[in-house]
Design a protein around this motif. Structure first.
Motif, short mmCIF file in Angstrom:
data_model
loop_
_atom_site.label_atom_id
_atom_site.label_comp_id
_atom_site.label_asym_id
_atom_site.label_seq_id
_atom_site.Cartn_x
_atom_site.Cartn_y
_atom_site.Cartn_z
N HIS A 1 -25.38 -17.53 45.76
CA HIS A 1 -24.14 -17.09 45.13
C HIS A 1 -23.09 -16.85 46.21
O HIS A 1 -23.40 -16.35 47.30
N VAL A 2 -21.85 -17.19 45.90
CA VAL A 2 -20.74 -16.93 46.83
C VAL A 2 -19.66 -16.14 46.09
O VAL A 2 -19.18 -16.57 45.04
N PHE A 3 -19.31 -14.98 46.64
CA PHE A 3 -18.13 -14.26 46.19
C PHE A 3 -16.93 -14.81 46.95
O PHE A 3 -16.93 -14.87 48.18
N VAL A 4 -15.91 -15.22 46.22
CA VAL A 4 -14.65 -15.66 46.82
C VAL A 4 -13.66 -14.53 46.60
O VAL A 4 -13.31 -14.20 45.46
N MET A 5 -13.17 -13.93 47.70
CA MET A 5 -12.44 -12.68 47.61
C MET A 5 -11.04 -12.81 48.21
O MET A 5 -10.87 -13.38 49.30
N ASP A 6 -10.07 -12.32 47.48
CA ASP A 6 -8.69 -12.24 47.95
C ASP A 6 -8.41 -10.78 48.26
O ASP A 6 -8.20 -9.97 47.37
N VAL A 7 -8.46 -10.45 49.55
CA VAL A 7 -8.36 -9.05 49.99
C VAL A 7 -6.92 -8.77 50.43
O VAL A 7 -6.41 -9.44 51.34
N PRO A 8 -6.23 -7.81 49.80
CA PRO A 8 -4.87 -7.49 50.24
C PRO A 8 -4.82 -7.19 51.74
O PRO A 8 -5.65 -6.44 52.26
N ALA B 1 -11.05 -1.78 48.90
CA ALA B 1 -9.96 -2.56 49.49
C ALA B 1 -9.15 -3.31 48.43
O ALA B 1 -8.22 -4.03 48.77
N HIS B 2 -9.51 -3.14 47.15
CA HIS B 2 -8.75 -3.71 46.02
C HIS B 2 -8.69 -5.24 46.06
O HIS B 2 -7.68 -5.83 45.70
N ALA B 3 -9.79 -5.86 46.50
CA ALA B 3 -9.85 -7.32 46.47
C ALA B 3 -9.98 -7.82 45.04
O ALA B 3 -10.59 -7.17 44.19
N GLN B 4 -9.38 -8.99 44.78
CA GLN B 4 -9.64 -9.71 43.54
C GLN B 4 -10.76 -10.70 43.85
O GLN B 4 -10.76 -11.35 44.88
N THR B 5 -11.72 -10.79 42.93
CA THR B 5 -12.95 -11.51 43.24
C THR B 5 -13.28 -12.53 42.18
O THR B 5 -13.13 -12.28 40.98
N GLY B 6 -13.75 -13.68 42.61
CA GLY B 6 -14.38 -14.67 41.75
C GLY B 6 -15.65 -15.10 42.43
O GLY B 6 -15.87 -14.81 43.60
N GLY B 7 -16.50 -15.80 41.70
CA GLY B 7 -17.72 -16.25 42.35
C GLY B 7 -18.54 -17.16 41.47
O GLY B 7 -18.45 -17.10 40.24
N ILE B 8 -19.33 -18.02 42.11
CA ILE B 8 -20.20 -18.93 41.38
C ILE B 8 -21.52 -19.08 42.10
O ILE B 8 -21.65 -18.75 43.29
N VAL B 9 -22.50 -19.60 41.36
CA VAL B 9 -23.81 -19.95 41.92
C VAL B 9 -23.78 -21.42 42.28
O VAL B 9 -23.36 -22.27 41.49
N LEU B 10 -24.25 -21.73 43.48
CA LEU B 10 -24.30 -23.09 43.99
C LEU B 10 -25.74 -23.50 44.25
O LEU B 10 -26.64 -22.67 44.30
#
Length: 460
Positions: free
Chosen positions: A280-287, A416-425
Motif C-alpha cells: 500500500h502507498v499513501f500519497v500525501m499532500d503535506v502543507p 500536519a494536516h496532510a490530505q491523503t489518498g492511497g491505493i494497493v499495488l
C-alpha cells in the motif's frame, strides 16, 4: 542576517521611489480571507463567486493596497513608518498567478515628519490597476531591524493532489467494482468519484443496504449497476471475478474488513496475484512541503522481509512514475542514518540502496538508511554531513514496518494536516483501500490516483 533599514525624514528627498513585485498566489488570498474575515467567494480560488461555472480567483483589492503598505513599511521610508491616510482607486483586477508591482514616489514633505507619496499598483504590462495617495509619518532616526524572528505561515491547502485530480478528471472513467458500499461514507465516496468522471462504479453488495445508504444521503443510483450479493466475502469474490471477466478495471473497498477483501485478491486460484508482492502507498499532500510525499507500506505488510521490501520499493516507484515524477527520490527510513548491525532496518536500507545501484530496483534514486529528518530536510542532512541526491529531497519514504508507517502517515494527516489518498499495488488491478476515517476528499484523491495508475499501465 535579514536587516531592514529605513530612510529617516531628514534624509528623504522629493522624487525618491521604491517598489516591490509580488506573484499573486492562491495562498495569499486564503490568508487575507482568514485575517480580514472577508470570505467573498470572488476571491477564494476554488469557489465560483458569480455563478458562471468557474472560479474567479480575483486578488482582493484591499490586499493589493496592503502591498503598497509593504513598500512604505519595508523600504521607503521603511521601518518606523506610520500611516496617516491612504486614498486608492481601483482601475483593474489581478488574478492568482499574475505578477503585480506596488510602487511609491515621494511627492511632498511636511511638518512633524509628514511625508506624502504617490502610490500605485501595476500589472506585468505596466498598466495601473490601483492608483492613489498616501500620507505617512516618517521615522525620525535611522534604524535597522532584524526580522528573522517573524513567524511564517503555512496554509492548509493541497495543490499537489488538486493537480492530480485535474489530470485524472479528463481521462476515461474507470469501471470499478465497489464492494459493500453499504454506508453513507463508502457509497458517497464512490458517487463523488462518479460525479468527477473518475469512476464508473459497479455497486456489489447487499442491494437493500446500498439503497438505504443512497436514501440516507439523498443520492439517485438508478443509473448505476447494482449486483446484489449480501455476504461480504461473496461480494469480494464476485468483484474479483469481474476483474477477470473484464467488467471492472479496479476494486474499491466499501464497508467490509480489509482482510476479507484481500483474502480473495491473493488467492492462488482465481485471485489477482502477480509476481509482485502487494503493498500500500499513501500519497500525501503535506502543507509546507513543495512536492507530494509518498509513505509505504503502512497498511498491509506488517514486518516485511528484505525480499518483500524490494517489491514495496518498486511498487512505489512505479506509482510515482504514474503521477508524473520521472525519477522519484526514495528514502529508506530507519531511526539513524548509519548502518548499525543492531538495527536490522539499517542493513535492509543499505542493501536496497545497493540493489538500486545495480539495477535490481529501477526507475528511481534510492538511498538509505536515512532518519526522517535528514530524508526530508536538506539542512538536517547537511548538519549530519550526508551528501546524497535523496537526502533532504525524498519523495518516497519507505518505512521499516507497518507500525512505524501507520504512525507516520497518521501524524502527517492529523497533526500536519496532510490530505491523503492511497491505493494497493502489486495486484492485477489498482485497489482503492479507503479507511472509515477518510473524508470525501481523501476518497476522491485515492480514486484519482488509481485512475492515473491505470493510465500509466496502459502505456507500458
Amino acid at each position: 542576517m535579514t536587516l531592514h533599514t529605513n530612510i529617516p525624514w531628514s534624509e528623504l528627498e522629493i522624487g525618491m521611489e521604491a517598489e516591490s513585485s509580488h506573484v499573486c498566489r492562491a495562498d495569499d488570498f486564503y490568508v487575507f480571507a482568514n485575517s480580514s474575515g472577508n470570505m467573498n467567494p470572488m476571491h477564494l480560488p476554488k469557489e465560483d463567486g458569480d455563478g458562471d461555472g468557474k472560479p474567479e480567483a480575483l486578488a482582493p483589492s484591499m490586499w493589493m493596497g496592503a502591498l503598497i503598505s509593504g513598500v512604505l513599511g519595508n523600504f521607503l521610508p521603511g521601518p518606523g513608518t506610520l500611516y496617516k491616510s491612504q486614498q486608492l482607486s481601483f482601475l483593474g483586477r489581478a488574478h492568482a498567478g499574475d505578477t503585480i508591482t506596488a510602487k511609491v514616489r515621494l511627492t511632498a514633505k511636511g511638518d512633524g515628519g509628514l511625508a506624502t507619496f504617490e502610490t500605485w499598483v501595476e500589472a506585468a504590462d505596466g498598466t495601473r490597476i490601483a492608483d492613489g495617495t498616501a500620507e505617512v509619518v516618517a521615522p525620525s532616526r535611522k534604524i535597522a531591524v532584524d526580522l528573522r524572528d517573524v513567524p511564517g505561515l503555512t496554509v492548509q491547502t493541497h495543490p499537489h493532489l488538486d493537480h492530480i485530480l485535474t489530470l485524472a478528471e479528463p481521462m476515461e472513467p474507470m469501471p470499478t467494482a465497489v464492494i459493500a458500499p453499504e454506508d453513507d461514507a463508502s457509497l458517497g465516496g464512490a458517487l463523488l468519484a462518479y460525479e468527477h468522471t473518475l469512476l464508473r462504479p459497479i455497486l456489489v453488495g447487499c442491494a437493500k443496504k446500498i439503497a438505504a445508504a443512497a436514501e440516507q444521503i439523498g443520492a439517485d443510483i438508478s443509473g448505476l449497476q447494482v449486483v446484489d450479493v449480501p455476504d461480504h466475502s461473496a461480494a469480494a469474490a464476485a468483484a474479483v471475478q469481474m476483474v477477470h471477466d473484464g467488467q471492472a478495471k479496479a476494486l474499491m473497498k466499501g464497508k467490509l474488513h480489509t482482510d476479507v477483501l484481500l483474502r480473495h485478491v491473493i488467492k492462488r486460484e482465481g485471485g489477482l496475484r502477480t509476481h509482485r508482492r502487494l503493498s500500500h502507498v499513501f500519497v500525501m499532500d503535506v502543507p509546507g512541503v513543495d512536492h507530494l510525499l509518498m509513505v509505504t507500506d503502512a497498511a498491509i505488510n506488517i514486518s516485511p522481509t528484505l525480499e518483500e521490501k524490494v517489491d514495496i520499493v518498486q511498487n512505489a516507484i512505479n506509482l510515482a512514475h504514474a503521477l508524473g515524477i520521472e525519477q522519484p527520490k526514495v528514502g529508506i527510513l530507519s531511526a539513524v542514518e548509519t548502518v548499525n548491525p543492531k538495527i536490522p532496518s539499517t542493513i535492509d536500507a543499505a542493501v536496497l540502496s545497493k540493489m538500486a545501484d545495480r539495477g535490481q530496483i529501477h526507475g528511481g534514486l534510492v538511498d538509505g538508511p536515512l532518519a526522517m529528518d535528514n530524508a526530508i530536510d536538506l539542512e538536517a542532512a547537511r548538519t549530519k554531513g550526508i551528501s546524497s541526491a535523496v537526502a533532504g529531497h525524498a519523495e518516497v519514504l519507505v518505512v521499516p514496518n507497518l507500525e512505524s508507517g501507520n504512525m507516520l502517515a497518521k501524524e502527517l494527516t492529523f497533526v500536519a494536516h496532510a490530505q491523503t489518498g492511497g491505493i494497493v499495488l502489486g495486484a492485477a488491478c489498482p485497489i482503492i483501500l479507503t479507511s472509515r476515517a477518510d473524508d470525501e476528499q481523501a476518497r476522491l484523491a485515492s480514486c484519482a490516483i488509481a485512475v492515473m495508475m491505470r493510465e500509466w499501465k496502459r502505456g507500458q
